[in-house]
Design an enzyme around this catalytic site. Structure first.
Site, mmCIF file in Angstrom:
data_model
loop_
_atom_site.group_PDB
_atom_site.id
_atom_site.type_symbol
_atom_site.label_atom_id
_atom_site.label_comp_id
_atom_site.label_asym_id
_atom_site.label_seq_id
_atom_site.Cartn_x
_atom_site.Cartn_y
_atom_site.Cartn_z
ATOM 1 N N ARG A 174 40.052 2.171 8.793
ATOM 2 C CA ARG A 174 41.133 1.276 8.351
ATOM 3 C C ARG A 174 42.283 2.089 7.750
ATOM 4 N NH1 ARG A 174 40.507 -4.081 7.043
ATOM 5 N NH2 ARG A 174 41.633 -3.828 5.089
ATOM 6 N N ARG A 178 47.722 11.011 7.293
ATOM 7 C CA ARG A 178 49.039 11.306 7.865
ATOM 8 C C ARG A 178 49.433 12.760 7.629
ATOM 9 N NH1 ARG A 178 51.049 6.328 5.541
ATOM 10 N NH2 ARG A 178 50.619 4.654 7.016
ATOM 11 N N ARG A 250 30.082 -8.824 -0.369
ATOM 12 C CA ARG A 250 30.484 -8.290 -1.669
ATOM 13 C C ARG A 250 31.394 -9.313 -2.321
ATOM 14 N NH1 ARG A 250 27.403 -4.721 -3.716
ATOM 15 N NH2 ARG A 250 29.081 -3.756 -4.934
ATOM 16 N N ARG A 280 39.652 -0.473 -8.979
ATOM 17 C CA ARG A 280 41.102 -0.293 -9.045
ATOM 18 C C ARG A 280 41.700 -1.165 -10.131
ATOM 19 N NH1 ARG A 280 42.794 -2.951 -3.131
ATOM 20 N NH2 ARG A 280 41.735 -4.916 -3.444
ATOM 21 N N GLU A 301 39.467 -4.383 -11.361
ATOM 22 C CA GLU A 301 38.696 -5.025 -10.299
ATOM 23 C C GLU A 301 37.340 -4.343 -10.158
ATOM 24 O OE1 GLU A 301 41.163 -5.727 -6.834
ATOM 25 O OE2 GLU A 301 39.421 -5.504 -5.534
ATOM 26 N N TYR A 349 35.413 -8.653 8.575
ATOM 27 C CA TYR A 349 36.328 -8.101 7.570
ATOM 28 C C TYR A 349 37.742 -8.249 8.144
ATOM 29 C CZ TYR A 349 37.812 -4.242 4.346
ATOM 30 O OH TYR A 349 38.397 -3.459 3.378
ATOM 31 N N ASP A 351 41.946 -9.156 7.808
ATOM 32 C CA ASP A 351 43.141 -9.276 6.974
ATOM 33 C C ASP A 351 43.831 -10.610 7.286
ATOM 34 O OD1 ASP A 351 42.705 -6.762 5.911
ATOM 35 O OD2 ASP A 351 43.865 -5.749 7.459
HETATM 36 N N1 UDP Z 1 38.492 3.794 0.189
HETATM 37 C C1 UDP Z 1 38.109 4.792 -0.682
HETATM 38 N N2 UDP Z 1 38.981 5.244 -1.622
HETATM 39 C C2 UDP Z 1 40.225 4.744 -1.760
HETATM 40 C C3 UDP Z 1 40.635 3.719 -0.872
HETATM 41 C C4 UDP Z 1 39.744 3.261 0.086
HETATM 42 O O1 UDP Z 1 36.970 5.252 -0.615
HETATM 43 O O2 UDP Z 1 40.967 5.201 -2.650
HETATM 44 C C5 UDP Z 1 37.539 3.342 1.223
HETATM 45 C C6 UDP Z 1 36.685 2.163 0.759
HETATM 46 O O3 UDP Z 1 35.396 2.300 1.318
HETATM 47 C C7 UDP Z 1 37.393 0.969 1.345
HETATM 48 C C8 UDP Z 1 37.866 1.533 2.670
HETATM 49 O O4 UDP Z 1 38.233 2.886 2.380
HETATM 50 O O5 UDP Z 1 36.517 -0.132 1.524
HETATM 51 C C9 UDP Z 1 39.017 0.793 3.315
HETATM 52 O O6 UDP Z 1 40.080 0.704 2.383
HETATM 53 P P1 UDP Z 1 41.051 -0.550 2.330
HETATM 54 O O7 UDP Z 1 42.156 -0.220 1.414
HETATM 55 O O8 UDP Z 1 41.356 -0.981 3.704
HETATM 56 O O9 UDP Z 1 40.150 -1.664 1.609
HETATM 57 P P2 UDP Z 1 40.632 -3.109 1.050
HETATM 58 O O10 UDP Z 1 42.048 -2.991 0.585
HETATM 59 O O11 UDP Z 1 40.461 -4.052 2.203
HETATM 60 O O12 UDP Z 1 39.690 -3.361 -0.073
#
Ligand code: UDP
Length: 382
Positions: A174, A178, A250, A280, A301, A349, A351
């Protein structure tokens, strides 16, 4: 006489379907939601104390590359210009997320250009993993152990509650890596946040004489017979009263705290260390950079397994879940007069923009065929 449609759930999946069917056919629609508001987990409202627009079930940033979906949501809202830029708080300091040239250079104390950084990551990645089978292997293959451990291991374990070896590689995919300084979290063509929030969009979608909105009321499987057709955007297994077992999700817990001024200087900061219990912190006024507020409202969160009355957010989709899902899909195929839609209905999952796009396509397909041919699922659960 109008045919009667029942819809379980007034989130985007149900609301877009209701709107399109009401506009395109002769239906009398009742849409139910057990919560006291529409918009499901996208629900937003202004905080009475501060006037800040709060995303009650976590930050929702609209992003899509589908032009029709972008046009569609813009018919019902004014979108403020917003680009999501996330920072990661790690054991080695603060970095830019998703991983980009700034992240890589700062983390390794280097000054590489794009081509050098690409070569460098290839050299730290584990080339012996030819076909990554899970999240961890995907990370080790393309990022190497140091980046994986500092940015992904702890966060992912907190977020999903299992070892990353048990998760599919698709979860990591996901996020982009870059080899330039672009720190936009998303890769889609369009991005923004509705100035008056998501709930206002869903209210507009449902404002139609053929649609009756029933809040604080649950549509039950036993009520199926009251309708010619039901669209179910609740959890697939709950329609069948969990008779084959529970699909795992979850859930999230949000802990609010208020401050004055600017608390963290960014909308979202991820906490990547396993020893910090939250995943976060989101500071909601930064999701509306066009507004000014003296006070600030933040949410820590936390992630947990959904149990009892917990709200399901992320489908876990472990191996056992997938085989159970297949059995529920077989059961659904044998059940007439119902379609399963959206994230919970298909245990995926998804969006927001994907849900809206699928509901639009699904409504068009339904309007073009007799009710007896309406598909069981709006998208492929497996
Ligand atoms: N992830 C991580 N560290 C970060 C951001 C994301 O390990 O700082 C991993 C985590 O397993 C997450 C996945 O990357 O579920 C996909 O991130 P995304 O931001 O798409 O998750 P969402 O915003 O849907 O919770």
């Amino acid at each position: 006489m109008s045919r009667r449609i029942g819809i379980a759930g007034a989130g985007f999946a149900g609301a877009v379907l209701a709107h399109e069917l009401a506009a395109g056919g002769d239906y009398s629609i009742q849409i139910f939601d057990e919560r006291p508001h529409v918009a499901g987990n996208c629900h937003t409202s202004r905080d009475p104390a501060t006037g800040i627009m709060l995303h009650h079930y976590g930050p929702h940033i609209f992003n899509t590359s589908r032009e029709d979906v972008w046009d569609y949501v813009n018919r019902y809202a004014t979108f403020g210009v917003y680009t999501n830029r996330v920072k990661a708080n790690t054991a080695r300091g603060m970095f830019s997320m998703p991983m980009n040239l700034l992240t890589i250079n700062q983390f390794f104390g280097k000054r590489m250009g794009p081509a050098q950084a690409r070569e460098f990551l290839a050299s730290v990645g584990d080339a012996s993993i030819t076909e990554p089978q899970n999240f961890e292997e995907q990370a080790l293959r393309f990022l190497g152990r140091e980046l994986y451990e500092n940015f992904f291991y702890g966060y992912t374990k907190k977020q999903w509650g299992v070892e990353p070896t048990e998760l599919p590689a698709s979860i990591l995919q996901r996020l982009p890596v870059r080899f330039n300084y672009d720190d936009n979290y998303y890769q889609q063509r369009y991005q923004g946040i509705p100035v008056e929030g998501y709930t206002a969009i869903v209210e507009k979608l449902l404002d139609h004489p053929a649609i009756e909105v029933r809040l604080g009321e649950k549509l039950h499987a036993k009520d199926r017979g009251q309708f010619d057709h039901v669209f179910w955007s609740g959890p697939l297994d709950s329609y069948f009263d969990h008779e084959l077992g529970r699909l795992q999700y979850r859930s999230l817990v949000f802990e609010r705290f208020d401050a004055t001024g600017d608390y963290q200087g960014n909308p979202v900061i991820n906490y990547c260390e396993e020893s910090v219990s939250w995943t976060r912190i989101a500071e909601h006024k930064h999701f509306a950079p066009w507004e000014e507020h003296e006070k600030t409202v933040c949410f820590r969160e936390y992630s947990k397994l959904a149990e009892g009355a917990d709200i399901p957010y992320y489908p876990l989709r472990l191996q056992g879940d997938k085989s159970m899902l297949q059995r529920y899909m077989d059961l659904a195929e044998k059940t007439s007069g119902i379609s399963f839609v959206g994230r919970l209905g298909s245990y995926r999952y998804l969006d927001m923009h994907v849900v809206i796009g699928e509901s639009l396509d699904f409504a068009r397909a339904c309007l073009a065929s007799p009710m007896s041919d309406w598909p069981k699922f709006s998208g492929k659960p497996l």
